[in-house]
Write a protein that holds these residues in place. Sequence first.
Motif, PDB file in Angstrom:
ATOM      1  N   GLN A  91      65.081   5.791 -59.888  1.00  0.00           N
ATOM      2  CA  GLN A  91      63.749   5.709 -60.302  1.00  0.00           C
ATOM      3  C   GLN A  91      62.824   6.612 -59.531  1.00  0.00           C
ATOM      4  O   GLN A  91      62.929   6.562 -58.097  1.00  0.00           O
ATOM      5  CB  GLN A  91      63.257   4.310 -60.016  1.00  0.00           C
ATOM      6  N   ARG A  92      62.089   7.388 -60.033  1.00  0.00           N
ATOM      7  CA  ARG A  92      61.150   8.187 -59.340  1.00  0.00           C
ATOM      8  C   ARG A  92      59.773   8.244 -60.008  1.00  0.00           C
ATOM      9  O   ARG A  92      59.685   7.961 -60.889  1.00  0.00           O
ATOM     10  CB  ARG A  92      61.657   9.701 -59.703  1.00  0.00           C
ATOM     11  N   GLU A  93      58.722   8.724 -59.061  1.00  0.00           N
ATOM     12  CA  GLU A  93      57.384   8.825 -59.839  1.00  0.00           C
ATOM     13  C   GLU A  93      57.353  10.293 -60.237  1.00  0.00           C
ATOM     14  O   GLU A  93      56.635  10.935 -59.562  1.00  0.00           O
ATOM     15  CB  GLU A  93      56.314   8.553 -58.623  1.00  0.00           C
ATOM     16  N   VAL A  94      57.817  10.628 -61.308  1.00  0.00           N
ATOM     17  CA  VAL A  94      58.249  11.870 -61.536  1.00  0.00           C
ATOM     18  C   VAL A  94      56.812  12.795 -61.955  1.00  0.00           C
ATOM     19  O   VAL A  94      56.873  13.694 -61.394  1.00  0.00           O
ATOM     20  CB  VAL A  94      58.845  11.924 -63.397  1.00  0.00           C
ATOM     21  N   LEU A  95      55.667  12.193 -62.604  1.00  0.00           N
ATOM     22  CA  LEU A  95      54.489  13.099 -62.712  1.00  0.00           C
ATOM     23  C   LEU A  95      53.753  13.050 -61.264  1.00  0.00           C
ATOM     24  O   LEU A  95      52.911  14.202 -61.556  1.00  0.00           O
ATOM     25  CB  LEU A  95      53.642  12.248 -63.666  1.00  0.00           C
ATOM     26  N   ARG A  96      54.149  12.461 -60.354  1.00  0.00           N
ATOM     27  CA  ARG A  96      53.583  12.955 -59.020  1.00  0.00           C
ATOM     28  C   ARG A  96      54.149  13.872 -58.277  1.00  0.00           C
ATOM     29  O   ARG A  96      53.683  14.551 -57.332  1.00  0.00           O
ATOM     30  CB  ARG A  96      53.400  11.717 -58.080  1.00  0.00           C
ATOM     31  N   GLY A  97      55.512  14.151 -58.839  1.00  0.00           N
ATOM     32  CA  GLY A  97      56.256  15.440 -58.305  1.00  0.00           C
ATOM     33  C   GLY A  97      57.070  14.745 -56.840  1.00  0.00           C
ATOM     34  O   GLY A  97      56.888  13.822 -56.423  1.00  0.00           O
ATOM     35  N   CYS A  98      57.560  15.794 -56.293  1.00  0.00           N
ATOM     36  CA  CYS A  98      58.650  15.356 -54.908  1.00  0.00           C
ATOM     37  C   CYS A  98      57.661  15.630 -53.899  1.00  0.00           C
ATOM     38  O   CYS A  98      56.777  16.694 -53.765  1.00  0.00           O
ATOM     39  CB  CYS A  98      59.611  16.246 -54.789  1.00  0.00           C
ATOM     40  N   ARG A  99      57.410  14.732 -53.058  1.00  0.00           N
ATOM     41  CA  ARG A  99      56.617  14.857 -51.682  1.00  0.00           C
ATOM     42  C   ARG A  99      56.816  16.006 -51.029  1.00  0.00           C
ATOM     43  O   ARG A  99      56.015  16.602 -50.376  1.00  0.00           O
ATOM     44  CB  ARG A  99      56.971  13.701 -50.607  1.00  0.00           C
ATOM     45  N   ILE A 100      58.056  16.546 -50.966  1.00  0.00           N
ATOM     46  CA  ILE A 100      58.629  17.492 -50.323  1.00  0.00           C
ATOM     47  C   ILE A 100      58.671  18.892 -51.110  1.00  0.00           C
ATOM     48  O   ILE A 100      57.979  19.907 -50.420  1.00  0.00           O
ATOM     49  CB  ILE A 100      60.175  17.452 -49.698  1.00  0.00           C
ATOM     50  N   GLY A 101      58.779  18.893 -52.314  1.00  0.00           N
ATOM     51  CA  GLY A 101      58.721  19.954 -52.943  1.00  0.00           C
ATOM     52  C   GLY A 101      57.634  20.524 -53.276  1.00  0.00           C
ATOM     53  O   GLY A 101      57.319  21.614 -53.462  1.00  0.00           O
ATOM     54  N   ARG A 102      56.743  19.488 -53.524  1.00  0.00           N
ATOM     55  CA  ARG A 102      55.211  20.056 -53.618  1.00  0.00           C
ATOM     56  C   ARG A 102      54.769  20.956 -52.610  1.00  0.00           C
ATOM     57  O   ARG A 102      53.889  21.837 -52.644  1.00  0.00           O
ATOM     58  CB  ARG A 102      54.416  18.982 -53.967  1.00  0.00           C
ATOM     59  N   MET A 103      55.052  20.721 -51.291  1.00  0.00           N
ATOM     60  CA  MET A 103      54.768  21.295 -50.159  1.00  0.00           C
ATOM     61  C   MET A 103      55.476  22.919 -50.196  1.00  0.00           C
ATOM     62  O   MET A 103      54.726  23.883 -49.672  1.00  0.00           O
ATOM     63  CB  MET A 103      55.296  20.862 -48.879  1.00  0.00           C
ATOM     64  N   ALA A 104      56.297  23.078 -50.993  1.00  0.00           N
ATOM     65  CA  ALA A 104      56.897  24.301 -51.086  1.00  0.00           C
ATOM     66  C   ALA A 104      56.131  25.394 -51.764  1.00  0.00           C
ATOM     67  O   ALA A 104      56.087  26.575 -52.094  1.00  0.00           O
ATOM     68  CB  ALA A 104      58.417  24.344 -51.832  1.00  0.00           C
ATOM     69  N   GLN A 105      55.297  24.823 -52.628  1.00  0.00           N
ATOM     70  CA  GLN A 105      54.342  25.573 -53.429  1.00  0.00           C
ATOM     71  C   GLN A 105      52.903  25.706 -52.985  1.00  0.00           C
ATOM     72  O   GLN A 105      51.801  26.388 -53.328  1.00  0.00           O
ATOM     73  CB  GLN A 105      54.104  24.980 -54.888  1.00  0.00           C
ATOM     74  N   ASP A 106      52.803  25.167 -51.558  1.00  0.00           N
ATOM     75  CA  ASP A 106      51.248  25.389 -51.039  1.00  0.00           C
ATOM     76  C   ASP A 106      51.527  26.545 -49.934  1.00  0.00           C
ATOM     77  O   ASP A 106      52.293  26.505 -48.955  1.00  0.00           O
ATOM     78  CB  ASP A 106      51.215  24.039 -49.987  1.00  0.00           C
ATOM     79  N   PRO A 107      50.855  27.579 -50.175  1.00  0.00           N
ATOM     80  CA  PRO A 107      50.688  28.643 -49.216  1.00  0.00           C
ATOM     81  C   PRO A 107      50.656  28.507 -47.879  1.00  0.00           C
ATOM     82  O   PRO A 107      51.235  29.354 -47.348  1.00  0.00           O
ATOM     83  CB  PRO A 107      49.740  29.697 -49.892  1.00  0.00           C
ATOM     84  N   GLU A 108      49.812  27.600 -47.609  1.00  0.00           N
ATOM     85  CA  GLU A 108      49.740  27.532 -46.088  1.00  0.00           C
ATOM     86  C   GLU A 108      51.049  26.774 -45.247  1.00  0.00           C
ATOM     87  O   GLU A 108      51.086  27.128 -44.188  1.00  0.00           O
ATOM     88  CB  GLU A 108      48.169  26.732 -45.811  1.00  0.00           C
ATOM     89  N   VAL A 109      51.349  26.002 -46.005  1.00  0.00           N
ATOM     90  CA  VAL A 109      52.701  25.609 -45.661  1.00  0.00           C
ATOM     91  C   VAL A 109      53.611  26.452 -45.388  1.00  0.00           C
ATOM     92  O   VAL A 109      54.620  26.597 -44.386  1.00  0.00           O
ATOM     93  CB  VAL A 109      53.267  24.233 -46.591  1.00  0.00           C
ATOM     94  N   ILE A 110      53.878  27.134 -46.483  1.00  0.00           N
ATOM     95  CA  ILE A 110      55.002  28.327 -46.525  1.00  0.00           C
ATOM     96  C   ILE A 110      54.798  29.256 -45.635  1.00  0.00           C
ATOM     97  O   ILE A 110      55.753  30.012 -45.101  1.00  0.00           O
ATOM     98  CB  ILE A 110      55.142  28.950 -47.964  1.00  0.00           C
ATOM     99  N   ALA A 111      53.600  29.745 -45.265  1.00  0.00           N
ATOM    100  CA  ALA A 111      53.284  30.794 -44.433  1.00  0.00           C
ATOM    101  C   ALA A 111      53.374  30.166 -42.967  1.00  0.00           C
ATOM    102  O   ALA A 111      53.406  31.121 -41.994  1.00  0.00           O
ATOM    103  CB  ALA A 111      51.722  31.038 -44.496  1.00  0.00           C
ATOM    104  N   ASP A 112      53.509  29.005 -42.541  1.00  0.00           N
ATOM    105  CA  ASP A 112      53.388  28.531 -41.137  1.00  0.00           C
ATOM    106  C   ASP A 112      55.229  27.917 -40.956  1.00  0.00           C
ATOM    107  O   ASP A 112      55.374  27.064 -41.649  1.00  0.00           O
ATOM    108  CB  ASP A 112      52.636  27.415 -40.912  1.00  0.00           C
ATOM    109  N   PRO A 113      55.753  28.613 -40.407  1.00  0.00           N
ATOM    110  CA  PRO A 113      57.021  28.434 -39.805  1.00  0.00           C
ATOM    111  C   PRO A 113      57.334  26.913 -39.444  1.00  0.00           C
ATOM    112  O   PRO A 113      58.344  26.181 -39.955  1.00  0.00           O
ATOM    113  CB  PRO A 113      57.630  29.509 -38.880  1.00  0.00           C
ATOM    114  N   VAL A 114      56.293  26.265 -38.862  1.00  0.00           N
ATOM    115  CA  VAL A 114      56.556  25.212 -38.089  1.00  0.00           C
ATOM    116  C   VAL A 114      56.439  24.116 -39.314  1.00  0.00           C
ATOM    117  O   VAL A 114      57.112  23.258 -39.466  1.00  0.00           O
ATOM    118  CB  VAL A 114      55.556  24.657 -37.351  1.00  0.00           C
ATOM    119  N   LEU A 115      55.393  23.951 -40.400  1.00  0.00           N
ATOM    120  CA  LEU A 115      55.265  23.440 -41.303  1.00  0.00           C
ATOM    121  C   LEU A 115      56.405  23.625 -42.342  1.00  0.00           C
ATOM    122  O   LEU A 115      56.698  22.506 -43.215  1.00  0.00           O
ATOM    123  CB  LEU A 115      53.871  23.649 -42.040  1.00  0.00           C
ATOM    124  N   ARG A 116      56.804  24.634 -42.630  1.00  0.00           N
ATOM    125  CA  ARG A 116      57.680  25.316 -43.770  1.00  0.00           C
ATOM    126  C   ARG A 116      59.287  24.344 -43.270  1.00  0.00           C
ATOM    127  O   ARG A 116      59.820  24.144 -44.158  1.00  0.00           O
ATOM    128  CB  ARG A 116      58.000  26.626 -43.784  1.00  0.00           C
TER     129      ARG A 116
END
Length: 194
Positions: A91-116
């Motif tokens: 069971q998943r909350e499909v339409l909310r997406g993945c808590r972690i996977g969504r962060m891979a699409q966030d430019p500020e997270v990806i630009a910061d090695p600590v957050l990435r």
Amino acid sequence: MYSVLMATPERLIESTQELLWERGYVGTSPKAIQQRAGVGQGSMYHHFDGKPDLACAALRRSAEQLLSLAEEQFSAPGTAYERIAGYLLRQREVLRGCRIGRMAQDPEVIADPVLRAPVQETFDRLSVRIAEVIEEGRRRGELRPGAAAQELAATVVAVVQGGYVMARAADSEEPFHRAVRGALALLGTQISPQ
């Protein structure tokens, strides 16, 4: 929203987890975190060095929760195929997406090695664990030798993450479920004839 008995750092982390999932890193302001947690600015900065520090703690918590849920399926009784299928079909909350996977699409997270780091580590750990289940299935004679276990594992992780993206784009869970059915059909070709 939160019990007064819940420690302030816990309320801050949980609030940040939810806000990151809902709004992403850029859309999650310190003020929104404080309001959701029911704490003042002083409390937040007493426990965390700022938004990046709190976001990192929240991402690490989300990663551990996701990996723990996955491990429930990977360590369950059954064949390798059944355990991976359990992971894909849980069971998943499909339409909310993945808590972690969504962060891979966030430019500020990806630009910061600590957050990435928690994002990358989560996908790496998932892939390694799925590859271990595949190799175990091969040793038991459940799965036939063939494609590298690491490649099959990466495919399973990519199907889940891509399925979330396709479902959100369509505003329907069906693309996710279709991708899962395709992954199960592909994995089914690896089952050894008995």
